[in-house]
Design a protein around this motif. Structure first.
Motif, mmCIF file in Angstrom:
data_model
loop_
_atom_site.group_PDB
_atom_site.id
_atom_site.type_symbol
_atom_site.label_atom_id
_atom_site.label_comp_id
_atom_site.label_asym_id
_atom_site.label_seq_id
_atom_site.Cartn_x
_atom_site.Cartn_y
_atom_site.Cartn_z
ATOM 1 N N LEU A 140 0.835 -1.199 0.000
ATOM 2 C CA LEU A 140 0.000 0.000 0.000
ATOM 3 C C LEU A 140 0.867 1.245 0.000
ATOM 4 C CD1 LEU A 140 -2.639 -0.995 2.717
ATOM 5 C CD2 LEU A 140 -2.696 -1.436 0.257
ATOM 6 N N MET A 154 -3.129 7.421 -2.459
ATOM 7 C CA MET A 154 -4.559 7.153 -2.271
ATOM 8 C C MET A 154 -5.405 8.418 -2.179
ATOM 9 S SD MET A 154 -4.553 4.034 0.488
ATOM 10 C CE MET A 154 -3.768 2.464 0.157
ATOM 11 N N GLN A 212 -8.397 7.241 1.440
ATOM 12 C CA GLN A 212 -7.535 6.164 1.938
ATOM 13 C C GLN A 212 -8.368 5.106 2.652
ATOM 14 O OE1 GLN A 212 -4.596 8.093 4.401
ATOM 15 N NE2 GLN A 212 -3.943 9.448 2.744
ATOM 16 N N VAL A 254 -9.005 1.122 1.499
ATOM 17 C CA VAL A 254 -8.705 0.006 2.397
ATOM 18 C C VAL A 254 -9.964 -0.792 2.696
ATOM 19 C CG1 VAL A 254 -7.960 -0.604 4.734
ATOM 20 C CG2 VAL A 254 -6.691 1.101 3.413
ATOM 21 N N ALA A 298 0.249 1.059 7.447
ATOM 22 C CA ALA A 298 0.707 1.823 6.283
ATOM 23 C C ALA A 298 1.336 3.144 6.715
ATOM 24 C CB ALA A 298 -0.458 2.067 5.332
ATOM 25 N N PHE A 302 0.398 -6.051 2.918
ATOM 26 C CA PHE A 302 -0.998 -6.173 3.331
ATOM 27 C C PHE A 302 -1.456 -7.631 3.244
ATOM 28 C CE2 PHE A 302 -5.377 -6.581 1.842
ATOM 29 C CZ PHE A 302 -6.067 -6.029 2.912
ATOM 30 N N VAL A 329 -2.834 0.802 -4.340
ATOM 31 C CA VAL A 329 -2.766 -0.636 -4.051
ATOM 32 C C VAL A 329 -1.944 -1.296 -5.154
ATOM 33 C CG1 VAL A 329 -4.060 -2.768 -3.722
ATOM 34 C CG2 VAL A 329 -4.978 -0.593 -2.874
#
Length: 693
Positions: A80, A85, A91, A95, A200, A214, A234
């Motif tokens: 990540l 993001m 963000q 996630v 992260a 992740f 990602v």
């Protein structure tokens, strides 16, 4: 339509085209001159570029014939990048969707770093979490948690989630507000999202530098769904991870793993350090011993993202270079047979009250052909099985062949015989009358045969393993010369093997003094038959016998044969045999000792070698029954070489808590039966031909 009307319409179209050309020309001029935009770069206005280190694949490990023992496989992981993001709210949304995909496809993700319980009411946790400690007063110290919460790397309080008075419930509420989590989410769902973001952010804020994966080892279904979603920040990355092509040689091959904090401190202190904290490093065995050859050269990958955080391009600015290929001296077929023999016979011999080990070396150059320790484990499942292995009373993680030291028992008598001949106290014709008891040491000492052997010369004393003969030799030679001979044979000194090994102990006044004991002159007779404080490794005993049968030159025992570049175009290392010491012995005495060793099988009524000897291959050997645990139990040792007239291999085995050394002969017989079989010979010829092509 008249000509006049046509001309008019044509003029109108021309004027419009001219006006449009003028407009776009002006726009281009304004962009290029007034706003200084390069036309070739105009498509990159909404992108940004970053770079990352790509870890190189480690080198392969093969046996002496090129059969691959350890290699690499691609494992896909999810990383990540919160900076890609967008806003904090985005963000959290990314996630959240990523976790939903994991649940749909039953994929586990890593969420162990946030030191907070799984659901409300929240509490701080310490179990299994390295980021939480307690101070001298027992108060909880959230070291990395509060480093991050207080944004120690900047002056902005925009990331402020709490201070050292913030409760776990307050912390989670503050984090939920910061990331603008959907209020309809359950407390456990919020905890899942915040746990991932916490990990992260640890990296984003440089609180820790190790990469956060992740999810690991994800499959194509997961990769496809994630790519279809085009989730910003990602990334799916391919890692090179170790793959074992054999379930044998676990104690030799070793393991790789993450760099520890202690190791990193050591590495970073070196100005030539080429490691980063994300590198995998050899932790044990061959992986550790030959790290310099196996480690590759990391590359650098340039990544380009669009304005939405989606990866649009990746280019290597430095290509990674794989590690080199190691060829070990092991014969993987022989290794399998050796370990299978330990597994088959150990329980029969000692009812599994102890372990066992075996070493097979080449007489030609003291290279290790096989080395096994039992019980053992599968190197491929080491991490999953570690707790069970570590708790096992029989110590399957312990390499008995290199780390275990054993009283050699009667296998030591070849050393005593050599010392006695060289000291001039015996020869092939001198005899000693064994009545069953030796009385010259102050305290009567018995021969194993209480009724006595009668007159024994050198060859017969070896065949019969007559204690009285060797008590006499030890007393006349003295401990000093006995130790000097033992060390020249490599007993109680480093063998040269590249892996970690025990040194062992030579009995004598020096060792006794080092442990606060008293050495008595009468102890030399016990030492002369391989008892007292004598303690050696199986490899040392095997190499001592190899030294004896080859004529007295002791070579360095070794496991590494050669090193080639990953593309096999360059030989970087090739082992050259080194003579570590030389033991002189006249030919007549050597032949007499070998003759005695050749008669042991018949004298001890050992039937395990009948098939081998029927094929014309005669075996020389020596048994050893060493007393342990205040003489209440014994270890069984067996050392053998073959063929007796032109030795090729030496095999040395030990079974702990065996009743006699001869009991372990079955292990050696299984190994020799395979080694001298047509099947093994054909396999070696085919493998050697393959290597030459």
């Amino acid at each position: 339509m008249g000509k006049r009307s046509l001309y008019f319409r044509t003029a109108i179209v021309a004027l419009l085209l001219l006006a449009m050309s003028g407009y776009y020309g002006w726009a281009a001029y304004d962009a290029i001159v007034n706003q200084a935009i390069d036309p070739q770069e105009s498509n990159e206005i909404n992108t940004y570029t970053t770079s990352k280190t790509v870890q190189a694949a480690r080198g392969d490990i093969t046996d002496r014939y090129g059969n691959v023992l350890v290699t690499n496989r691609a494992e896909y992981v999810v990383t990540l990048d919160v900076d890609a993001m967008g806003s904090e709210e985005n963000q959290a949304a990314v996630v959240q969707r990523l976790i939903e995909i994991c649940k749909e496809l039953d994929v586990e993700w890593n969420d162990e770093e946030l030191p907070v319980s799984d659901s409300s009411p929240y509490s701080y946790t310490t179990d299994g979490n390295a980021y939480l400690t307690r101070d001298d007063d027992g108060n909880l110290t959230q070291t990395r948690l509060y480093q991050l919460c207080l944004a120690v790397r900047g002056t902005s309080d925009s990331i402020f989630w709490g201070d050292n008075t913030t409760s776990a419930d307050e912390l989670m509420s503050n984090m939920a507000d910061y990331f603008q989590l959907d209020g309809d989410l359950s407390s456990s769902e919020q905890r899942e999202i915040l746990g991932v973001l916490y990990s992260a952010y640890l990296r984003s804020e440089e609180v820790t530098y190790s990469t956060y994966y992740f999810a690991e080892d994800v499959d194509i279904d997961f990769i496809t769904m994630v790519e279809e979603e085009s989730l910003a920040g990602v990334n799916i990355e391919a890692l090179s991870v170790r793959e074992y092509k054999t379930s044998y040689a676990a104690h030799l091959l070793g393991q790789v793993g993450a760099i520890t904090a202690e190791k990193w401190a050591e590495l970073s202190a070196d100005e030539d350090n080429t490691y980063n904290m994300n590198n995998t490093i050899g932790l044990s065995g061959v992986e550790s011993a030959f790290e310099e050859y196996l480690k590759g050269v990391d590359g650098t990958l340039q990544l380009t993202y669009d304005n939405d955080g989606v990866l649009v391009d990746e280019t290597y600015t430095v290509e990674p270079q794989s590690g080199n290929t190691l060829a070990l001296t092991l014969d993987s077929g022989l290794q399998k047979v050796a370990e299978d023999a330990l597994a088959e016979y150990t329980e029969q011999i000692n009812s599994m009250n102890g372990g066992s080990a075996v070493v097979v070396i080449s007489v030609e150059d003291s290279s290790v052909l096989a080395m096994g320790s039992y019980p053992t484990y599968d190197p491929a499942t080491y991490n999953e099985d570690y707790e069970e292995l570590a708790d096992d009373d029989l110590l399957p993680l312990y390499n008995r062949a290199l780390l275990g030291t054993y009283a050699p028992g009667s296998t030591y008598k070849i050393c005593t015989a050599t010392a006695a001949v060289n000291a001039g106290v015996t020869d092939t014709s001198r005899t000693v009358n064994c009545t069953g008891t030796y009385n010259n040491s102050g305290t009567p000492q018995n021969c194993w045969k209480r009724s006595g052997h009668g007159l024994e010369n050198l060859s017969a004393a070896i065949r019969d393993s007559c204690n009285v003969y060797f008590y006499t030799m030890g007393a006349e030679v003295g401990i000093s010369y006995l130790t000097e001979t033992a060390q020249a044979y490599g007993l109680g000194v480093a063998s040269g093997i590249e892996l970690t090994e025990s040194t062992g102990v030579n009995a004598g006044p020096e060792y006794s003094e080092s442990v606060g004991a008293i050495w008595y002159q009468g102890n030399v007779t016990s030492a002369a038959i391989g008892q007292s404080d004598n303690q050696f490794t199986l490899l040392q005993i095997a190499n001592y016998i190899a030294t004896f049968v080859r004529g007295g030159d002791r070579y360095d025992a070794h496991l590494l044969s050669s090193v080639k570049s990953s593309d096999n175009t360059e030989v970087l290392y090739e082992h050259e045999t080194e003579i570590l010491s030389t033991v002189e012995l006249d030919d007549a005495a050597r032949e007499a000792i070998i003759e005695g060793m050749g008669e042991v099988i018949e004298a001890d009524d050992i039937t395990d070698f009948e098939e081998l000897e029927a094929s014309g291959i005669k075996v020389g050997c020596k048994t050893g029954t060493a007393q342990i645990n205040n003489n209440s139990q014994t270890n069984g040792l067996f050392v053998a070489f073959a063929p007796i007239d032109d030795p090729e291999i030496v095999v040395c085995s030990v079974v702990e808590k065996a009743s006699a050394g001869a009991d372990t002969a079955a292990i050696t017989a299984a190994i020799m039966n395979y080694y001298f079989s047509d099947e093994a010979t054909l396999e070696r010829v085919e493998a050697e031909n393959q290597l030459l092509q």
